[in-house]
Structure formats: C-alpha cells, structure tokens
Scaffold this motif. Structure first.
Motif, mmCIF file in Angstrom:
data_model
loop_
_atom_site.group_PDB
_atom_site.id
_atom_site.type_symbol
_atom_site.label_atom_id
_atom_site.label_comp_id
_atom_site.label_asym_id
_atom_site.label_seq_id
_atom_site.Cartn_x
_atom_site.Cartn_y
_atom_site.Cartn_z
ATOM 1 N N SER A 1 -14.476 -16.891 -29.926
ATOM 2 C CA SER A 1 -15.919 -16.725 -30.055
ATOM 3 C C SER A 1 -16.588 -16.248 -28.779
ATOM 4 O O SER A 1 -17.798 -15.958 -28.794
ATOM 5 N N ASN A 2 -15.844 -16.165 -27.672
ATOM 6 C CA ASN A 2 -16.456 -15.777 -26.412
ATOM 7 C C ASN A 2 -15.563 -14.879 -25.560
ATOM 8 O O ASN A 2 -15.740 -13.666 -25.530
ATOM 9 N N CYS A 3 -14.586 -15.458 -24.866
ATOM 10 C CA CYS A 3 -13.877 -14.729 -23.812
ATOM 11 C C CYS A 3 -13.086 -13.532 -24.324
ATOM 12 O O CYS A 3 -12.843 -12.579 -23.576
ATOM 13 N N GLY A 4 -12.689 -13.544 -25.583
ATOM 14 C CA GLY A 4 -11.939 -12.414 -26.119
ATOM 15 C C GLY A 4 -12.747 -11.149 -26.280
ATOM 16 O O GLY A 4 -12.185 -10.060 -26.366
ATOM 17 N N GLY A 5 -14.073 -11.257 -26.291
ATOM 18 C CA GLY A 5 -14.900 -10.099 -26.640
ATOM 19 C C GLY A 5 -15.330 -9.232 -25.478
ATOM 20 O O GLY A 5 -16.381 -8.592 -25.537
ATOM 21 N N THR B 1 -4.327 -13.674 -31.286
ATOM 22 C CA THR B 1 -4.772 -12.634 -32.220
ATOM 23 C C THR B 1 -6.289 -12.542 -32.240
ATOM 24 O O THR B 1 -6.869 -11.447 -32.233
ATOM 25 N N GLY B 2 -6.933 -13.701 -32.230
ATOM 26 C CA GLY B 2 -8.394 -13.719 -32.215
ATOM 27 C C GLY B 2 -8.977 -13.108 -30.958
ATOM 28 O O GLY B 2 -10.026 -12.453 -31.008
ATOM 29 N N ALA B 3 -8.305 -13.311 -29.817
ATOM 30 C CA ALA B 3 -8.784 -12.729 -28.560
ATOM 31 C C ALA B 3 -8.788 -11.205 -28.630
ATOM 32 O O ALA B 3 -9.690 -10.551 -28.093
ATOM 33 N N VAL B 4 -7.786 -10.628 -29.291
ATOM 34 C CA VAL B 4 -7.726 -9.175 -29.444
ATOM 35 C C VAL B 4 -8.755 -8.710 -30.470
ATOM 36 O O VAL B 4 -9.507 -7.752 -30.233
ATOM 37 N N LEU B 5 -8.809 -9.394 -31.610
ATOM 38 C CA LEU B 5 -9.754 -9.004 -32.659
ATOM 39 C C LEU B 5 -11.200 -9.080 -32.178
ATOM 40 O O LEU B 5 -12.043 -8.289 -32.608
ATOM 41 N N ALA B 6 -11.493 -10.046 -31.291
ATOM 42 C CA ALA B 6 -12.874 -10.229 -30.836
ATOM 43 C C ALA B 6 -13.434 -8.980 -30.182
ATOM 44 O O ALA B 6 -14.623 -8.681 -30.311
ATOM 45 N N SER B 7 -12.585 -8.237 -29.470
ATOM 46 C CA SER B 7 -13.050 -7.003 -28.833
ATOM 47 C C SER B 7 -13.121 -5.835 -29.805
ATOM 48 O O SER B 7 -13.759 -4.818 -29.515
ATOM 49 N N LEU B 8 -12.479 -5.961 -30.959
ATOM 50 C CA LEU B 8 -12.450 -4.867 -31.931
ATOM 51 C C LEU B 8 -13.520 -5.007 -33.002
ATOM 52 O O LEU B 8 -14.147 -4.017 -33.399
ATOM 53 N N ILE B 9 -13.732 -6.229 -33.487
ATOM 54 C CA ILE B 9 -14.705 -6.434 -34.569
ATOM 55 C C ILE B 9 -15.787 -7.427 -34.177
ATOM 56 O O ILE B 9 -16.564 -7.859 -35.018
ATOM 57 N N GLY B 10 -15.850 -7.772 -32.900
ATOM 58 C CA GLY B 10 -16.887 -8.675 -32.421
ATOM 59 C C GLY B 10 -16.462 -10.127 -32.477
ATOM 60 O O GLY B 10 -15.633 -10.522 -33.298
#
Length: 430
Positions: free
Chosen positions: A156-160, A113-122
């Motif tokens: 914190s990194n690869c998801g964004g 979930t965090g990997a997806v959110l990282a690209s949406l909200i940073g």
C-alpha cells in the motif's frame, strides 16, 4: 517542475490565504480520530471539503490571475481523479481466488508481488487485487497480526515508488512536469526499502509460524485450493491502455483527450467484467469517492498556499536533500502524502530557481528524489498517511484479523520503518 507563476502569471495573496489549506489538512488528520463515526460517511467529508474549498474558490475569482490558477487546479484535479478512478475500477475487476499453504515463503512472495504491482497499477489497485487472497490464505493461522501491517508497509505504500501510476503524489509530480520515466531511477531506494521490509517480514513470519499450533497448520494444509486469476484477460489490456493514455499526455498534453480515453477504458471494464468478479472482490465505490471528495477541496485550497510558498519559500532555510526527505516524510505521516509532495516540490523548485536553475531536475535531482521517497515511503507511518491504509485496516478487520489502534500501528511503524528510513537517508541523502 512547472512553476505556476511562470505558467499563469503571479498570484499575490496575503499570508492568511494559506489558512484554509492548513485547516483542511488538520481536519483530515484529526476528525477520523476525534469524530470517527461522524466522519465516516462521504457526505460529511463533502461538507468539510466544500466548507473550506468554496470560500477559497470565490476568493480566487476576485484576485488578479486568480481565475487562471483556479482553472488550472481544477484541470489537474480532473486528471488526477480520473487516473485513480480508472486504476481502481479496472483493478477491481481482477480477482484472485484460491487458498494455498500459508508458509512464510509464500506470504513473502505475495508481498514481493504486491511491491511490483504497486508501481504498475497503483498502491490502491495492487492492494485491491491482493489483500483478500493474502488474508484468505492465512485465515487458518492464529499468529498473523503482523501480516496486514506489513501489507500496508509494502504493497500500500513503499512498492509504489517506480512510476507515476504507483502513488498519487508521483502522478501529481507528473502533472507538474516531471518526466514519466524519471521515477525509474529511484530503483535503488525502492530495492533497499522493500528488500529490507521483505527480509524483516520473512524473519518475523517464520518466528510466528513456528509458534502456530500443530492443528492449525494441519487445517491450513488441508484447505489447499489452486490460485486462479479471473478477469485479467479483459482488464489486463485495459490497464495497459491506462498506462498508454498517461504516457500520451507527454506528447498530447491538450486537456481532456487522454482523460476521455481513460474514462472510456473504465466504462469498458464496468460493462464487460462479470458482476460476480467485483462481488468476490467486495468492490465498493466508497474509497474512491472519499478520495474524490477530499481532493476536490485540497486542490482548490492549496492554490494560495502554493503561491505564498513560491514567493517566500527560499527564505525558509530548507535546502539539503535529507531535510526535504524527512520534512516531506513526517508531514506525509500526519497529512495526506499527495498535497505534501506538491507543497515540498514547490518549495524545492523555488530554492532551485533562486540559485539560478530553471527547474529541480537540472539543479539537484537528489532533492526531487528525497521528496518522492519521503512522500511515498512515509505515507506508511500512520493509517492516514496514504489512501489505501485505512482501506486495508477495514478489510482485515472485516476478515477477522485484529488490527492495532491508531497509535499501536505507529509503534509498529516506528520499530520497523524508521531504521529503514535512516538507512535510506545514509545511502542517498547525506
């Protein structure tokens, strides 16, 4: 990407003018290790940034075309920091409460979930929203040292990687002329890297879970509380508003219309979000102020360095996508990944221009892909590679998790990440 020399006229500076930029990046890398206690207050970071950046600003004001380049850097800095600030503040008003069973599949679902959110909200926003519920869910377990480490790798990194909102270097690329939706074509690299990281974590966490004492598992299963998301009804639409404002920059590039819209959304979040939501998130201004202070110096100091790179970059012999991927990545590991992205992007643009192409995307889009992947992925190699890394380390230690030392973390990164990056190189850049 936008060529500064074309947009503003050439800036001719001596080679020594790049010295302050190199010095500032070196200080950012070294001082947290050599003088961590002194470096910690943002006041001292401001002293360092001002000591390096102000002389460069004064120098630029004395140079032909220098004032225009300086004002352009200031404009980009304001756009950059307003976006990060808006995402940070609005995401900080969303809090996830509850405590569910800390099983490997549950933890993997959190990270996915965090990997997806990282690209949406940073990466910073996703880290703020998810780190405390992840740590709280696993607090009854003992074999969890790997958990915040993989959180840094993925959330914190690869998801964004997939949007300019995801990671600061990609937003800087957007400000330099890369299309907002261009990064969506990086989904194969995003899926490959994050998929392997999630699979590795699942196996690792299963082994760790089997080593837990039966009493700890029973205590974890007795502490079940349903997950609830607070503040999403207000701050969710505000985040969509930020995305809309960023998209509008393509059609209304006049500064500062879109930036004012993002500031308005930020203020609405501060005004309307209940105070206890931010208190539960332990929201603090320190991390975003740190970014604002350091990047004020970086944006000014890198103006002469980029001008020199534009003039001499074609002769450096860096031409292949795999070279750009690894050089960008290794520099992002020891320096901040945002200025590294800009520096390597300028180098690649110069190479493309020498070969008769007007921009990077027309010449070899695989080079821009390599730079983007290197900056985003390899910011995970060290604690100082990307802004959220140290923040997650501090929050995990505050919550009772034992985090590895600076070099201990690098050992984890070398064991887990380097084989994945070699795989990315093999399938994408050779």
């Amino acid at each position: 990407m936008l060529l500064l020399a074309e947009a503003l006229g050439p800036l001719d500076v001596p080679a020594a003018a790049a010295g302050p930029f190199a010095l500032l990046l070196a200080l950012i890398a070294i001082l947290p290790l050599a003088a961590g206690h002194w470096w910690h207050p943002n006041r001292n970071k401001l002293i360092v940034a001002a000591a390096v950046g102000l002389p460069v600003a004064i120098f630029l004001l004395t140079q032909p075309n220098g004032t225009g380049h300086l004002l352009h850097a200031v404009e980009e800095y304001v756009s950059f920091i307003i976006l990060l600030g808006a995402l940070y503040v609005i995401a900080g008003g969303i809090v996830v409460t509850g405590d569910i069973a800390a099983r490997p599949v549950v933890n993997t679902a959190f990270l996915a979930t965090g990997a997806v959110l990282a690209s949406l909200i940073g990466t910073t926003g996703a880290s703020m929203v998810l780190i405390r519920p992840v740590l709280r869910t696993n607090c009854e377990r003992k074999n969890t040292r790997h958990l915040p480490i993989f959180f840094i790798f993925i959330v914190s990194n690869c998801g964004g990687l997939l949007t300019p909102l995801g990671d600061p270097p990609l937003f800087l690329g957007f400000l330099k002329g890369v299309d907002f939706f261009w990064t969506l074509r990086l989904w194969p690299q995003w899926l490959f890297a994050n998929g392997l990281l999630l699979l590795t974590f699942l196996v690792w966490d299963k082994i760790a879970y089997r080593a837990e004492k039966a009493g700890d598992i029973r205590r974890d299963e007795k502490q079940i509380q349903r997950l609830k998301v607070h503040g999403l009804r207000l701050n969710g639409p505000l985040l969509l508003g930020v995305i809309a404002a960023v998209l509008a920059k393509k059609y209304m590039p006049v500064f500062p219309a879109c930036e004012l819209a993002m500031v308005a959304l930020l203020l609405v979040s501060l005004w309307k979000t209940p105070r206890d939501h931010r208190e539960m998130n332990k929201f603090a201004w320190g991390p975003i102020l740190e970014v604002a202070v350091l990047f004020a110096g970086i944006f000014v100091a890198m103006v002469p360095a980029l001008a020199l790179l534009h003039k001499h970059g074609a002769g450096l012999g860096v031409t292949e996508p795999w070279q750009f991927f690894w050089i960008t990545g290794l520099l992002s590991s020891g320096l901040d990944n945002a200025p590294t992205y800009i520096t390597m992007g300028e180098l690649a643009t110069v190479v493309a221009n020498v070969n008769g192409f007007p921009d990077l995307m027309t010449a070899t889009p695989s080079v821009l892909t390599a730079i983007s992947c290197g900056a985003v992925f390899m910011g995970a190699n060290t604690y100082i590679g990307n802004g959220p890394n140290f923040m997650i380390k501090a929050i995990a230690e505050e919550s009772g998790y034992k985090m590895p030392s600076f070099f201990g973390y690098m050992v984890y990164a070398a064991l887990v990440l380097l084989p994945i990056f070699m795989g990315v190189t093999a399938i994408s850049f050779l």
